[in-house]
Design an enzyme around this catalytic site. Structure first.
Site, PDB file in Angstrom:
ATOM      1  N   THR A  69       0.803  -1.236   0.000  1.00  0.00           N
ATOM      2  CA  THR A  69       0.000   0.000   0.000  1.00  0.00           C
ATOM      3  C   THR A  69       0.835   1.286   0.000  1.00  0.00           C
ATOM      4  O   THR A  69       0.296   2.357   0.244  1.00  0.00           O
ATOM      5  CB  THR A  69      -0.944   0.043   1.232  1.00  0.00           C
ATOM      6  OG1 THR A  69      -0.134   0.059   2.417  1.00  0.00           O
ATOM      7  CG2 THR A  69      -1.902  -1.120   1.276  1.00  0.00           C
ATOM      8  N   TRP A  70       2.146   1.170  -0.238  1.00  0.00           N
ATOM      9  CA  TRP A  70       2.944   2.403  -0.225  1.00  0.00           C
ATOM     10  C   TRP A  70       2.465   3.326  -1.341  1.00  0.00           C
ATOM     11  O   TRP A  70       2.175   2.838  -2.443  1.00  0.00           O
ATOM     12  CB  TRP A  70       4.443   2.073  -0.405  1.00  0.00           C
ATOM     13  CG  TRP A  70       5.348   3.222  -0.097  1.00  0.00           C
ATOM     14  CD1 TRP A  70       5.042   4.337   0.608  1.00  0.00           C
ATOM     15  CD2 TRP A  70       6.715   3.376  -0.503  1.00  0.00           C
ATOM     16  NE1 TRP A  70       6.124   5.177   0.692  1.00  0.00           N
ATOM     17  CE2 TRP A  70       7.179   4.617   0.013  1.00  0.00           C
ATOM     18  CE3 TRP A  70       7.601   2.579  -1.243  1.00  0.00           C
ATOM     19  CZ2 TRP A  70       8.476   5.075  -0.194  1.00  0.00           C
ATOM     20  CZ3 TRP A  70       8.898   3.042  -1.438  1.00  0.00           C
ATOM     21  CH2 TRP A  70       9.329   4.268  -0.918  1.00  0.00           C
ATOM     22  N   GLN A  93      11.156  -7.744   6.768  1.00  0.00           N
ATOM     23  CA  GLN A  93      10.660  -7.245   5.479  1.00  0.00           C
ATOM     24  C   GLN A  93      11.767  -6.425   4.826  1.00  0.00           C
ATOM     25  O   GLN A  93      12.213  -5.424   5.384  1.00  0.00           O
ATOM     26  CB  GLN A  93       9.403  -6.392   5.692  1.00  0.00           C
ATOM     27  CG  GLN A  93       8.829  -5.923   4.365  1.00  0.00           C
ATOM     28  CD  GLN A  93       7.568  -5.084   4.496  1.00  0.00           C
ATOM     29  OE1 GLN A  93       7.529  -3.941   4.055  1.00  0.00           O
ATOM     30  NE2 GLN A  93       6.527  -5.645   5.076  1.00  0.00           N
ATOM     31  N   TYR A 113       2.669   5.520   5.505  1.00  0.00           N
ATOM     32  CA  TYR A 113       2.114   5.630   4.152  1.00  0.00           C
ATOM     33  C   TYR A 113       0.950   6.619   4.120  1.00  0.00           C
ATOM     34  O   TYR A 113      -0.055   6.448   4.818  1.00  0.00           O
ATOM     35  CB  TYR A 113       1.663   4.263   3.621  1.00  0.00           C
ATOM     36  CG  TYR A 113       2.788   3.230   3.553  1.00  0.00           C
ATOM     37  CD1 TYR A 113       4.127   3.604   3.593  1.00  0.00           C
ATOM     38  CD2 TYR A 113       2.502   1.874   3.440  1.00  0.00           C
ATOM     39  CE1 TYR A 113       5.146   2.668   3.540  1.00  0.00           C
ATOM     40  CE2 TYR A 113       3.517   0.919   3.385  1.00  0.00           C
ATOM     41  CZ  TYR A 113       4.839   1.336   3.446  1.00  0.00           C
ATOM     42  OH  TYR A 113       5.843   0.402   3.397  1.00  0.00           O
ATOM     43  N   TYR A 117       9.841  -6.769  -0.338  1.00  0.00           N
ATOM     44  CA  TYR A 117       9.118  -5.557  -0.789  1.00  0.00           C
ATOM     45  C   TYR A 117       9.685  -5.048  -2.119  1.00  0.00           C
ATOM     46  O   TYR A 117      10.759  -5.456  -2.528  1.00  0.00           O
ATOM     47  CB  TYR A 117       9.044  -4.510   0.312  1.00  0.00           C
ATOM     48  CG  TYR A 117      10.255  -3.658   0.648  1.00  0.00           C
ATOM     49  CD1 TYR A 117      10.775  -2.718  -0.250  1.00  0.00           C
ATOM     50  CD2 TYR A 117      10.815  -3.727   1.923  1.00  0.00           C
ATOM     51  CE1 TYR A 117      11.830  -1.895   0.097  1.00  0.00           C
ATOM     52  CE2 TYR A 117      11.876  -2.894   2.288  1.00  0.00           C
ATOM     53  CZ  TYR A 117      12.389  -1.980   1.356  1.00  0.00           C
ATOM     54  OH  TYR A 117      13.431  -1.166   1.708  1.00  0.00           O
ATOM     55  N   ASP A 166      -0.176  -5.308   3.430  1.00  0.00           N
ATOM     56  CA  ASP A 166       0.936  -4.646   4.116  1.00  0.00           C
ATOM     57  C   ASP A 166       0.739  -3.135   4.073  1.00  0.00           C
ATOM     58  O   ASP A 166       0.541  -2.556   3.008  1.00  0.00           O
ATOM     59  CB  ASP A 166       2.264  -4.987   3.413  1.00  0.00           C
ATOM     60  CG  ASP A 166       3.434  -4.240   4.047  1.00  0.00           C
ATOM     61  OD1 ASP A 166       3.865  -4.654   5.136  1.00  0.00           O
ATOM     62  OD2 ASP A 166       3.880  -3.228   3.470  1.00  0.00           O
TER      63      ASP A 166
HETATM   64  P1  NAP Z   1       6.259  -2.665  -6.303  1.00  0.00           P
HETATM   65  O1  NAP Z   1       5.175  -3.464  -5.707  1.00  0.00           O
HETATM   66  O2  NAP Z   1       7.489  -3.360  -6.800  1.00  0.00           O
HETATM   67  O3  NAP Z   1       5.705  -1.775  -7.513  1.00  0.00           O
HETATM   68  C1  NAP Z   1       4.578  -0.949  -7.412  1.00  0.00           C
HETATM   69  C2  NAP Z   1       4.470  -0.108  -8.693  1.00  0.00           C
HETATM   70  O4  NAP Z   1       4.433  -0.972  -9.836  1.00  0.00           O
HETATM   71  C3  NAP Z   1       3.208   0.730  -8.759  1.00  0.00           C
HETATM   72  O5  NAP Z   1       3.551   1.933  -9.425  1.00  0.00           O
HETATM   73  C4  NAP Z   1       2.255  -0.082  -9.628  1.00  0.00           C
HETATM   74  O6  NAP Z   1       1.381   0.722 -10.397  1.00  0.00           O
HETATM   75  C5  NAP Z   1       3.226  -0.770 -10.570  1.00  0.00           C
HETATM   76  N1  NAP Z   1       2.722  -2.092 -10.977  1.00  0.00           N
HETATM   77  C6  NAP Z   1       2.162  -3.045 -10.181  1.00  0.00           C
HETATM   78  N2  NAP Z   1       1.867  -4.145 -10.896  1.00  0.00           N
HETATM   79  C7  NAP Z   1       2.256  -3.889 -12.173  1.00  0.00           C
HETATM   80  C8  NAP Z   1       2.199  -4.625 -13.372  1.00  0.00           C
HETATM   81  N3  NAP Z   1       1.700  -5.846 -13.394  1.00  0.00           N
HETATM   82  N4  NAP Z   1       2.698  -4.061 -14.502  1.00  0.00           N
HETATM   83  C9  NAP Z   1       3.229  -2.798 -14.473  1.00  0.00           C
HETATM   84  N5  NAP Z   1       3.305  -2.044 -13.364  1.00  0.00           N
HETATM   85  C10 NAP Z   1       2.813  -2.581 -12.211  1.00  0.00           C
HETATM   86  O7  NAP Z   1       6.804  -1.533  -5.312  1.00  0.00           O
HETATM   87  P2  NAP Z   1       6.458  -1.023  -3.846  1.00  0.00           P
HETATM   88  O8  NAP Z   1       5.102  -0.456  -3.779  1.00  0.00           O
HETATM   89  O9  NAP Z   1       7.614  -0.172  -3.456  1.00  0.00           O
HETATM   90  O10 NAP Z   1       6.578  -2.346  -2.936  1.00  0.00           O
HETATM   91  C11 NAP Z   1       5.464  -3.144  -2.602  1.00  0.00           C
HETATM   92  C12 NAP Z   1       5.023  -2.914  -1.162  1.00  0.00           C
HETATM   93  O11 NAP Z   1       6.080  -3.241  -0.249  1.00  0.00           O
HETATM   94  C13 NAP Z   1       4.729  -1.451  -0.831  1.00  0.00           C
HETATM   95  O12 NAP Z   1       3.529  -0.994  -1.388  1.00  0.00           O
HETATM   96  C14 NAP Z   1       4.785  -1.491   0.662  1.00  0.00           C
HETATM   97  O13 NAP Z   1       3.596  -2.065   1.197  1.00  0.00           O
HETATM   98  C15 NAP Z   1       5.994  -2.398   0.881  1.00  0.00           C
HETATM   99  N6  NAP Z   1       7.263  -1.633   1.006  1.00  0.00           N
HETATM  100  C16 NAP Z   1       7.888  -1.641   2.220  1.00  0.00           C
HETATM  101  C17 NAP Z   1       9.051  -0.915   2.404  1.00  0.00           C
HETATM  102  C18 NAP Z   1       9.735  -0.914   3.732  1.00  0.00           C
HETATM  103  O14 NAP Z   1      10.606  -0.064   3.969  1.00  0.00           O
HETATM  104  N7  NAP Z   1       9.388  -1.830   4.607  1.00  0.00           N
HETATM  105  C19 NAP Z   1       9.608  -0.171   1.332  1.00  0.00           C
HETATM  106  C20 NAP Z   1       8.977  -0.228   0.100  1.00  0.00           C
HETATM  107  C21 NAP Z   1       7.810  -0.971  -0.055  1.00  0.00           C
HETATM  108  P3  NAP Z   1      -0.179   0.996 -10.002  1.00  0.00           P
HETATM  109  O15 NAP Z   1      -0.200   1.249  -8.531  1.00  0.00           O
HETATM  110  O16 NAP Z   1      -0.515   2.154 -10.840  1.00  0.00           O
HETATM  111  O17 NAP Z   1      -0.979  -0.227 -10.363  1.00  0.00           O
END
Ligand code: NAP
Length: 281
Positions: free
Chosen positions: A23-24, A167, A57, A195, A52
């Site tokens: 959900t970031w 994580q 966020y 993540y 998550d």
């Molecule tokens: P991610 O899941 O690798 O990528 C998300 C991005 O990719 C969004 O812009 C999304 O677009 C796009 N996307 C998703 N599916 C796609 C597909 N099939 N084709 C093309 N583009 C696609 O990156 P993230 O959000 O950084 O990481 C996932 C989660 O991990 C976060 O949301 C958060 O909950 C957690 N996180 C934790 C930390 C930490 O420090 N603990 C840091 C980073 C992330 P749309 O949204 O427009 O669909």
């Protein structure tokens, strides 16, 4: 579609879904809030039972969006949230969790993580986690963005051995943790939550992903997610607001990569040859 979905076993024996929704960047723009809640609801309808989130966020608004998405279905879901390091004192952790519970409109968080290491001594944070657990406000606790030295220090403390996950930033383009951190956690049955599993979309134009995807009539995102999901003890949490992305990513659970695919991916995204510092986004 695969059902029941794959699970990962926590150190205390409880099983949790291996695939969840991130959900970031949700909750950052009011006009997008309904679409974000709808995306999470779609995921839940497709059987994705882990979400998550974090107090960070959208400055808490992402947790409110999670509450909207899970209305009436809380009991089916496994909710992960995180406390900011500057709220991680014994008292601060308890107060931060209570604020998260209000925003999430629930009486408990299933897994509560320290978002990253700050200046508060770990023992204080652990003491706050312990209080919350005894009060039934969190069911499990763990850490995030912890390198090997950090997690060793954490588990050596009173209560630290109960760490239910680390994580971390881990995907095909970020294989550093395979050198020592992941094996160390695996030996102790501490699950890894990967993540940014598709590197926020940046890796999707890579030729090797396209090649493997074409062979399976899949997409590059599905290949990147399937590569993570095939690993034991790995929880994978892609974030998607576009409904098409939610559906596409969910289908990664049905994609089985073979030895040839893995060799192709290894050539383009080589495993580490030594220790590297853990990356963070
Ligand atoms: P991610 O899941 O690798 O990528 C998300 C991005 O990719 C969004 O812009 C999304 O677009 C796009 N996307 C998703 N599916 C796609 C597909 N099939 N084709 C093309 N583009 C696609 O990156 P993230 O959000 O950084 O990481 C996932 C989660 O991990 C976060 O949301 C958060 O909950 C957690 N996180 C934790 C930390 C930490 O420090 N603990 C840091 C980073 C992330 P749309 O949204 O427009 O669909």
């Amino acid at each position: 579609m695969t059902d029941p979905q794959p699970t990962v076993t926590l150190p205390d024996g409880e099983t949790v879904p291996a695939y969840g929704q991130g959900t970031w960047h949700m909750g950052e723009h009011r006009r997008r809030a309904e679409a974000e809640a709808a995306a999470l609801r779609l995921g839940i309808e497709l059987g994705v039972k882990l979400i998550d989130t974090a107090e960070m966020y959208g400055n808490g608004v992402a947790e409110q969006i999670v509450a909207r998405a899970m209305a009436g279905r809380r009991d089916e879901l496994f909710i992960v949230s995180k406390v900011l390091p500057y709220n991680a004192s014994r008292r601060g952790v308890v107060e931060a969790c209570e604020r998260s519970l209000k925003r999430l409109n629930t009486d408990h968080i299933d897994l509560y993580l320290l978002h990253w290491r700050g200046s508060v001594p770990f023992a204080e944070t652990l003491s706050g986690f312990d209080r919350l657990q005894r009060d039934g406000k969190i069911r499990h606790h763990g850490v995030s963005n912890f390198g090997l030295d950090d997690i060793k220090e954490w588990v050596a403390l009173d209560g630290g051995g109960a760490v239910a996950t680390n994580q971390i930033l881990y995907n095909l383009t970020r294989r550093g943790p395979e050198w020592d951190l992941i094996p160390w956690c695996r030996e102790r049955n501490i699950p890894i939550m990967a993540y940014s599993p598709i590197e926020q979309g940046r890796m999707l134009g890579h030729r090797a992903l396209a090649e493997v995807a074409a062979k399976h009539r899949a997409t590059p995102a599905q290949v990147a997610l399937a590569w993570l999901l095939r690993q034991e003890g790995m929880i994978v949490i892609p974030k998607a607001t576009e409904a098409a992305h939610v559906r596409e990513n969910r289908l990664a659970l049905d994609l089985a990569l073979d030895e040839t695919d893995l060799a192709t991916l290894d050539r383009s995204f080589p495993p580490p040859k030594g220790r590297t510092a853990l990356g963070m986004l």
